[in-house]
Write a protein that holds these residues in place. Structure first.
Motif, PDB file in Angstrom:
ATOM      1  N   ASN A 147      -0.858   4.921  -6.825  1.00 43.29           N
ATOM      2  CA  ASN A 147      -2.190   5.504  -6.901  1.00 43.29           C
ATOM      3  C   ASN A 147      -2.823   5.723  -5.525  1.00 43.29           C
ATOM      4  OD1 ASN A 147      -2.317   5.615  -9.778  1.00 43.29           O
ATOM      5  ND2 ASN A 147      -2.586   3.396  -9.754  1.00 43.29           N
ATOM      6  N   ARG A 148      -2.660   4.753  -4.630  1.00 42.55           N
ATOM      7  CA  ARG A 148      -3.302   4.851  -3.317  1.00 42.55           C
ATOM      8  C   ARG A 148      -2.338   5.155  -2.179  1.00 42.55           C
ATOM      9  NH1 ARG A 148      -5.888  -0.642  -2.681  1.00 42.55           N
ATOM     10  NH2 ARG A 148      -3.994  -1.219  -3.755  1.00 42.55           N
ATOM     11  N   GLY A 149      -1.047   4.986  -2.400  1.00 42.24           N
ATOM     12  CA  GLY A 149      -0.061   5.183  -1.342  1.00 42.24           C
ATOM     13  C   GLY A 149       0.867   6.343  -1.658  1.00 42.24           C
ATOM     14  N   GLY A 177       5.858  -5.991  -1.733  1.00 43.26           N
ATOM     15  CA  GLY A 177       6.005  -6.361  -0.332  1.00 43.26           C
ATOM     16  C   GLY A 177       6.973  -7.499  -0.075  1.00 43.26           C
ATOM     17  N   SER A 178       7.516  -8.088  -1.128  1.00 45.26           N
ATOM     18  CA  SER A 178       8.452  -9.205  -0.951  1.00 45.26           C
ATOM     19  C   SER A 178       9.869  -8.692  -0.751  1.00 45.26           C
ATOM     20  CB  SER A 178       8.409 -10.129  -2.162  1.00 45.26           C
ATOM     21  OG  SER A 178       8.887  -9.446  -3.306  1.00 45.26           O
ATOM     22  N   GLU A 179      10.694  -9.509  -0.090  1.00 45.33           N
ATOM     23  CA  GLU A 179      12.088  -9.117   0.130  1.00 45.33           C
ATOM     24  C   GLU A 179      12.843  -9.124  -1.190  1.00 45.33           C
ATOM     25  OE1 GLU A 179      14.347 -10.457   3.534  1.00 45.33           O
ATOM     26  OE2 GLU A 179      12.507 -11.273   4.386  1.00 45.33           O
ATOM     27  N   GLY A 226      -4.665  -0.896   7.256  1.00 47.64           N
ATOM     28  CA  GLY A 226      -4.839  -2.145   7.982  1.00 47.64           C
ATOM     29  C   GLY A 226      -3.771  -2.354   9.032  1.00 47.64           C
ATOM     30  N   ALA A 227      -3.133  -1.266   9.431  1.00 46.76           N
ATOM     31  CA  ALA A 227      -2.050  -1.370  10.420  1.00 46.76           C
ATOM     32  C   ALA A 227      -2.588  -1.443  11.829  1.00 46.76           C
ATOM     33  CB  ALA A 227      -1.135  -0.166  10.288  1.00 46.76           C
ATOM     34  N   MET A 272       0.828  -1.214   0.000  1.00 43.21           N
ATOM     35  CA  MET A 272       0.000   0.000   0.000  1.00 43.21           C
ATOM     36  C   MET A 272       0.864   1.267   0.000  1.00 43.21           C
ATOM     37  SD  MET A 272      -3.260  -0.555  -0.173  1.00 43.21           S
ATOM     38  CE  MET A 272      -3.939   0.950   0.476  1.00 43.21           C
ATOM     39  N   LEU A 273       1.914   1.283   0.801  1.00 43.81           N
ATOM     40  CA  LEU A 273       2.790   2.452   0.856  1.00 43.81           C
ATOM     41  C   LEU A 273       3.469   2.702  -0.489  1.00 43.81           C
ATOM     42  CD1 LEU A 273       4.422   1.896   4.356  1.00 43.81           C
ATOM     43  CD2 LEU A 273       2.910   3.795   3.710  1.00 43.81           C
TER      44      LEU A 273
END
Length: 152
Positions: A39-41, A67-69, A151-152, A34-35
Motif C-alpha cells: 500500500n505504501r511502498g 524485514g526479518s531474514e 526514515g533512511a 516499507m519497501l
C-alpha cells in the motif's frame, strides 16, 4: 543518494532485488518493511540482497516483507539467479549460490534463464531439486526524498 531496485517474479511471488554492488546504502528492517508494503511502498513478498562476491563465490541474503531474514526462502533463489544472468554476473550454465544456510546449485535450463533448476542438500545430506520460472518486471529508481520518507 538514489537507490535502484529491480522487481522480479517467480513461483507466484514478487521480489525486490537490491544489488549491493550498484547501491551502497545500508537497508534496515524498517526500510525493508516499507519497501515491501503493497500500500505504501513498492510491494513485494520479500527483498533479496546481493551479490556478495568473494573469490569465486556469489552470496545472497533474503528478507521477508516484515524485514526479518528469511534465508531459507528457496523461492527467492531462482529469482536472484535470473537477476544475476540478466546483469551478466554469471555467464556459466551452472554455478553455486552461497546462502547463509549453505550452498545451492543453480542450473539455467534455457538461454534466457527464465527456466531454472535449484538443487539443495539438507543437513542430513538429502538432495532435492526443483524447477521454476523467473521473469523481470522492471527497474525502480528511488529519489533521496522518497528515501527520507522511509526514515533512511
Amino acid at each position: 543518494m538514489r537507490l535502484t531496485l529491480y522487481k522480479y517474479h517467480g513461483q507466484n511471488k514478487d521480489y525486490l532485488v537490491y544489488d549491493t554492488i550498484q547501491n551502497h546504502k545500508k537497508l534496515n528492517e524498517s526500510m525493508i518493511r516499507m519497501l515491501c508494503d503493497r500500500n505504501r511502498g513498492l510491494g513485494s513478498d520479500g527483498l533479496i540482497t546481493g551479490p556478495f562476491l568473494e573469490d569465486d563465490t556469489i552470496g545472497v541474503q533474503v528478507y521477508g516483507p516484515d524485514g526479518s531474514e528469511k534465508n531459507e526462502d528457496s523461492k527467492a533463489f531462482p529469482v536472484f539467479a535470473k537477476y544475476l544472468k540478466d546483469n551478466l554476473y554469471v555467464t556459466r550454465e551452472r554455478f553455486h549460490l552461497q546462502t547463509p544456510e549453505g550452498a545451492v546449485t543453480i542450473h539455467y535450463d534455457n538461454e534466457d534463464a527464465t527456466d531454472i533448476t535449484v538443487t539443495t542438500k539438507d543437513a542430513a545430506g538429502t538432495v532435492s531439486s526443483s524447477s521454476s520460472r523467473a521473469t523481470a518486471i522492471g527497474t525502480v529508481i528511488l529519489s533521496p526524498e522518497y528515501l527520507e520518507s522511509l526514515g533512511a
